[in-house]
Design a protein around this motif. Structure first.
Motif, PDB file in Angstrom:
ATOM      1  N   LEU A 184       0.560  -1.366  -0.112  1.00  0.00           N
ATOM      2  CA  LEU A 184      -0.104   0.046   0.101  1.00  0.00           C
ATOM      3  C   LEU A 184       0.812   1.503   0.072  1.00  0.00           C
ATOM      4  CD1 LEU A 184      -2.825  -0.915   2.544  1.00  0.00           C
ATOM      5  CD2 LEU A 184      -2.992  -0.815   0.073  1.00  0.00           C
ATOM      6  N   PHE A 216      -7.124  -8.775   0.525  1.00  0.00           N
ATOM      7  CA  PHE A 216      -6.444  -7.749   0.471  1.00  0.00           C
ATOM      8  C   PHE A 216      -6.495  -6.868  -0.901  1.00  0.00           C
ATOM      9  CE2 PHE A 216      -2.260  -5.606  -0.835  1.00  0.00           C
ATOM     10  CZ  PHE A 216      -2.421  -4.785   0.213  1.00  0.00           C
ATOM     11  N   ARG A 219     -10.063  -5.537  -1.147  1.00  0.00           N
ATOM     12  CA  ARG A 219     -10.293  -4.321  -0.218  1.00  0.00           C
ATOM     13  C   ARG A 219      -9.585  -3.024  -0.774  1.00  0.00           C
ATOM     14  NH1 ARG A 219      -8.218  -4.632   4.284  1.00  0.00           N
ATOM     15  NH2 ARG A 219      -7.199  -6.782   4.176  1.00  0.00           N
ATOM     16  N   HIS A 220      -8.520  -3.222  -1.474  1.00  0.00           N
ATOM     17  CA  HIS A 220      -7.685  -2.249  -2.027  1.00  0.00           C
ATOM     18  C   HIS A 220      -7.379  -2.023  -3.386  1.00  0.00           C
ATOM     19  CE1 HIS A 220      -6.714  -1.723   2.390  1.00  0.00           C
ATOM     20  NE2 HIS A 220      -6.449  -2.680   2.464  1.00  0.00           N
ATOM     21  N   ARG A 221      -8.348  -2.758  -4.246  1.00  0.00           N
ATOM     22  CA  ARG A 221      -8.138  -2.630  -5.732  1.00  0.00           C
ATOM     23  C   ARG A 221      -8.286  -1.289  -6.224  1.00  0.00           C
ATOM     24  NH1 ARG A 221      -9.550  -6.207  -9.731  1.00  0.00           N
ATOM     25  NH2 ARG A 221     -10.367  -7.923  -8.450  1.00  0.00           N
ATOM     26  N   ASP A 222      -8.802  -0.240  -5.401  1.00  0.00           N
ATOM     27  CA  ASP A 222      -8.929   1.208  -5.816  1.00  0.00           C
ATOM     28  C   ASP A 222      -7.798   1.946  -5.814  1.00  0.00           C
ATOM     29  OD1 ASP A 222      -9.245   1.000  -3.363  1.00  0.00           O
ATOM     30  OD2 ASP A 222     -10.135   2.998  -3.180  1.00  0.00           O
ATOM     31  N   ARG A 223      -6.888   1.256  -4.985  1.00  0.00           N
ATOM     32  CA  ARG A 223      -5.567   2.088  -4.608  1.00  0.00           C
ATOM     33  C   ARG A 223      -4.305   1.142  -5.548  1.00  0.00           C
ATOM     34  NH1 ARG A 223      -3.964   2.903   1.521  1.00  0.00           N
ATOM     35  NH2 ARG A 223      -2.350   3.746   0.472  1.00  0.00           N
TER      36      ARG A 223
END
Length: 236
Positions: A184, A216, A219-223
């Motif tokens: 991240l 993981f 949950r964080h695909r947009d980042r």
């Protein structure tokens, strides 16, 4: 940023034996045509002798035949002196040597590894140094985790890539919280080699815990960059 002084090359009688052998033996297998094509494939990062991997390793066995077991000073001297030579195969010899003897070395080798990572930098040496040298050093001395925490913040993309990849072979011993935090932290990095490394370390950990990686990524695909997502989920 203040330039970091390269590590001093320690005295090593073993290096004094190995380096002349190496520079005499490796050129016997040189192939000018292959050297030219390999240098082009590797984007001109360094000149090459043109040795095939199998032949190179056979020549390495000849170079090292009968030599003593090294200590950390020997490993440091051999690696740094190899890195001073122009042809890339000598750098490969150094990486192979460190991989073989990393368990004989302490945390004091890590600054040497950083120097190798940032000097004549390309994936062919950096990735092996990350997973087979830096990784075992950190595993043996958990105090070095804080060094990886600083490396992931480094402006040099190859140092950051090393931090991402250092747990690549840890499997069940992976510090999952640190792995995901590193991904991240550099998720918005514009460089291909960082985005690829994020996907690669996640894909490798998915062999141990596929559900954790899948969760993981979701949950964080947009980042995460699309490249990182594709690489992470490639085998899931």
């Amino acid at each position: 940023m203040t330039p970091v002084q390269p590590p001093a090359v320690p005295h090593s009688e073993l290096a004094d034996t190995v380096l002349p052998r190496l520079t005499a033996v490796y050129p016997t297998g040189a192939d000018a045509v292959r050297a030219e094509s390999t240098a082009a494939y590797m984007k001109g990062i360094a000149p090459f002798l043109g040795l095939y991997t199998g032949a190179r390793r056979e020549l390495s066995r000849s170079v090292l035949d009968g030599t003593a077991v090294p200590d950390e000073a020997d490993c440091t001297a051999i690696a740094l002196r190899c890195w001073e030579l122009p042809e890339r195969e000598y750098h490969y010899f150094a990486v192979d040597y460190l991989r073989r003897h990393v368990k004989r070395c302490s945390s004091g080798l890590l600054p040497v590894v950083r120097h190798l990572v940032v000097t004549v930098s390309w994936w062919d040496t950096v990735d092996a140094l990350a997973s087979h040298v830096a990784g075992p050093l950190v595993s043996a001395d958990p105090g070095l985790k804080s060094v990886m925490d600083s490396w992931i913040e480094d402006d040099d993309l190859w140092v950051a890539r090393t931090a991402l990849l250092h747990q690549l072979r840890y499997k069940d011993a992976t510090d999952t919280e640190r792995l995901f935090a590193y991904c991240l932290r550099r998720a918005d990095h514009p460089d291909f080699f960082i985005r690829k490394a994020i996907g690669w370390c996640l894909r490798e950990y998915a062999k141990t815990d596929a559900d954790a990686v899948r969760d993981f990524v979701e949950r964080h695909r947009d980042r995460l960059a699309p490249l990182s997502v594709r690489e992470a989920l490639k085998n899931l």
